[in-house]
Design a protein around this motif. Structure first.
Motif, PDB file in Angstrom:
ATOM      1  N   LYS A  20       0.828  -1.212   0.000  1.00 35.67           N
ATOM      2  CA  LYS A  20       0.000   0.000   0.000  1.00 35.67           C
ATOM      3  C   LYS A  20       0.864   1.264   0.000  1.00 35.67           C
ATOM      4  O   LYS A  20       0.362   2.366  -0.176  1.00 35.67           O
ATOM      5  CB  LYS A  20      -0.876   0.045   1.261  1.00 35.67           C
ATOM      6  N   TYR A 224      -4.792  -5.516   8.575  1.00 41.43           N
ATOM      7  CA  TYR A 224      -5.756  -4.483   8.163  1.00 41.43           C
ATOM      8  C   TYR A 224      -6.550  -4.886   6.916  1.00 41.43           C
ATOM      9  O   TYR A 224      -7.239  -4.071   6.309  1.00 41.43           O
ATOM     10  CB  TYR A 224      -5.071  -3.123   7.962  1.00 41.43           C
ATOM     11  N   ALA A 225      -6.433  -6.168   6.526  1.00 42.44           N
ATOM     12  CA  ALA A 225      -7.288  -6.690   5.454  1.00 42.44           C
ATOM     13  C   ALA A 225      -7.881  -7.997   5.972  1.00 42.44           C
ATOM     14  O   ALA A 225      -7.189  -8.999   5.952  1.00 42.44           O
ATOM     15  CB  ALA A 225      -6.472  -6.934   4.186  1.00 42.44           C
ATOM     16  N   LEU A 227     -10.284  -4.698   7.524  1.00 41.70           N
ATOM     17  CA  LEU A 227     -10.034  -3.641   8.511  1.00 41.70           C
ATOM     18  C   LEU A 227     -10.578  -4.045   9.880  1.00 41.70           C
ATOM     19  O   LEU A 227      -9.968  -3.770  10.896  1.00 41.70           O
ATOM     20  CB  LEU A 227     -10.718  -2.340   8.078  1.00 41.70           C
ATOM     21  N   ASP A 244      -7.677  -0.342  14.623  1.00 34.28           N
ATOM     22  CA  ASP A 244      -7.336  -1.210  13.492  1.00 34.28           C
ATOM     23  C   ASP A 244      -5.876  -1.036  13.062  1.00 34.28           C
ATOM     24  O   ASP A 244      -5.192  -0.110  13.503  1.00 34.28           O
ATOM     25  CB  ASP A 244      -8.319  -1.031  12.321  1.00 34.28           C
ATOM     26  N   LEU A 246      -4.489  -0.398  10.135  1.00 34.41           N
ATOM     27  CA  LEU A 246      -4.076   0.484   9.037  1.00 34.41           C
ATOM     28  C   LEU A 246      -3.259   1.673   9.546  1.00 34.41           C
ATOM     29  O   LEU A 246      -2.309   2.103   8.904  1.00 34.41           O
ATOM     30  CB  LEU A 246      -5.303   0.975   8.258  1.00 34.41           C
ATOM     31  N   ARG A 272      -5.698   7.717   4.851  1.00 25.74           N
ATOM     32  CA  ARG A 272      -6.273   6.379   5.030  1.00 25.74           C
ATOM     33  C   ARG A 272      -6.927   5.900   3.727  1.00 25.74           C
ATOM     34  O   ARG A 272      -6.715   4.769   3.292  1.00 25.74           O
ATOM     35  CB  ARG A 272      -7.327   6.383   6.142  1.00 25.74           C
ATOM     36  N   ALA A 273      -7.717   6.785   3.129  1.00 27.82           N
ATOM     37  CA  ALA A 273      -8.422   6.429   1.889  1.00 27.82           C
ATOM     38  C   ALA A 273      -7.436   6.118   0.786  1.00 27.82           C
ATOM     39  O   ALA A 273      -7.639   5.167   0.006  1.00 27.82           O
ATOM     40  CB  ALA A 273      -9.356   7.572   1.482  1.00 27.82           C
ATOM     41  N   LEU A 276      -6.026   2.690   1.117  1.00 28.26           N
ATOM     42  CA  LEU A 276      -7.014   1.626   0.892  1.00 28.26           C
ATOM     43  C   LEU A 276      -7.474   1.536  -0.565  1.00 28.26           C
ATOM     44  O   LEU A 276      -8.211   0.623  -0.916  1.00 28.26           O
ATOM     45  CB  LEU A 276      -8.241   1.842   1.787  1.00 28.26           C
ATOM     46  N   ARG A 277      -7.027   2.450  -1.406  1.00 26.03           N
ATOM     47  CA  ARG A 277      -7.476   2.464  -2.806  1.00 26.03           C
ATOM     48  C   ARG A 277      -7.188   1.172  -3.514  1.00 26.03           C
ATOM     49  O   ARG A 277      -6.118   0.611  -3.366  1.00 26.03           O
ATOM     50  CB  ARG A 277      -6.802   3.611  -3.568  1.00 26.03           C
TER      51      ARG A 277
END
Length: 277
Positions: A20, A224-225, A227, A244, A246, A272-273, A276-277
């Protein structure tokens, strides 16, 4: 007119496609209006030394390091921080202008920052911590928990001998608990950490019984996968404060980005976003 070199950074590992970090650092470069690039690189262990000697000549200012290179890169570093030495692994390299390679480990920093930001009432000194797992991530977590003032760490791993090795390295504040008894250590713990990959998408479930969780415990999962892992879902139901995994990924990235690109990036919902994309 002097042309400034565009700073390059990246992450090395094998495999690396799942990382990530490129999305996260790319986001920070963009929002800060910085010229620079961050690139994922799949490097085989045989090529590691060649790559570390070559990248600085190509305009690289530093790297993140992931599996399987975190231990090995330390052999090629000219300067190693105390915390990287203690953990026995480096996740952040800085290529200095004088040609020297500086190795650091920011995983423990990222772990503690994530707890402090997302569980502001967390008090490390309030009682024992329970740590599941005894791999590289566990070493960073244990070092940072001890540093934060946790009085005792109960540690349990599927292979007991690895947990014993951590006790040998980190000393008498660690107590090793058999994996079959791991659920029992939760009854005393005010901080609970899963550092294993159990519960991750595509991995076996974390089968440790969670009915011993204390309501006043802060529970965090490095996975975190998804979350919200089963550990976090059940801890939430038990009334615990949950954090969490992340955030650890985001916060461990901050010191490296700042050293490479000269700006301290902000961990927020946009970051954060991006991750997570």
């Amino acid at each position: 007119m002097s042309m400034e070199k565009i700073p390059l950074a990246g992450v090395i590992g094998s495999p690396i496609a799942h990382s990530k970090s490129p999305q996260l650092h790319g986001h920070w470069l963009k929002v800060n209006g910085l010229r620079g690039h961050y690139i994922p690189m799949d490097i085989s262990p045989n090529d590691l030394e060649t790559v570390l000697r070559t990248l600085p000549k190509m305009g690289f200012v530093g790297l993140n390091v992931t599996v399987p290179h975190k231990e090995k890169v330390m052999e090629f570093a000219d300067l190693v921080t105390d915390r990287a030495t203690l953990i026995g692994a480096a996740n952040t390299l800085i290529f200095r202008k004088d040609g020297r390679i500086h190795a650091d480990n920011t995983d423990g920093y990222g772990f503690i920052q994530n707890l402090r930001e997302n569980a502001p009432k967390w008090n490390p000194k309030a009682g024992p911590a329970a740590v599941l797992g005894a791999g590289g991530a566990a070493r960073a977590v244990v070092a940072s928990l001890l540093d934060a003032g946790v009085p005792e760490i109960l540690i349990s791993n599927r292979t007991r001998v690895r947990a014993e090795a951590l006790k040998n390295d980190f000393g008498k504040r660690l107590t090793v608990v058999d994996w079959v008894q791991a659920g029992n250590m939760l009854e005393e713990a005010v901080t609970v950490v899963n550092t294993t990959s159990l519960g991750m998408i595509g991995k076996p479930r974390l089968r440790v019984p969670l009915d011993g969780l204390r309501k006043d415990a802060v529970v965090t999962d490095l996975v975190y996968a998804p979350l919200k892992t089963r550990l976090l879902a059940e801890a939430e139901e038990a009334g615990c404060v949950t954090v969490d995994g992340l955030g650890m990924l985001l916060y461990q990235a901050v010191p490296g980005f700042e050293r490479w690109f000269g700006v301290r990036p902000v961990v927020d919902s946009a970051a954060r976003a991006a991750a997570l994309r």
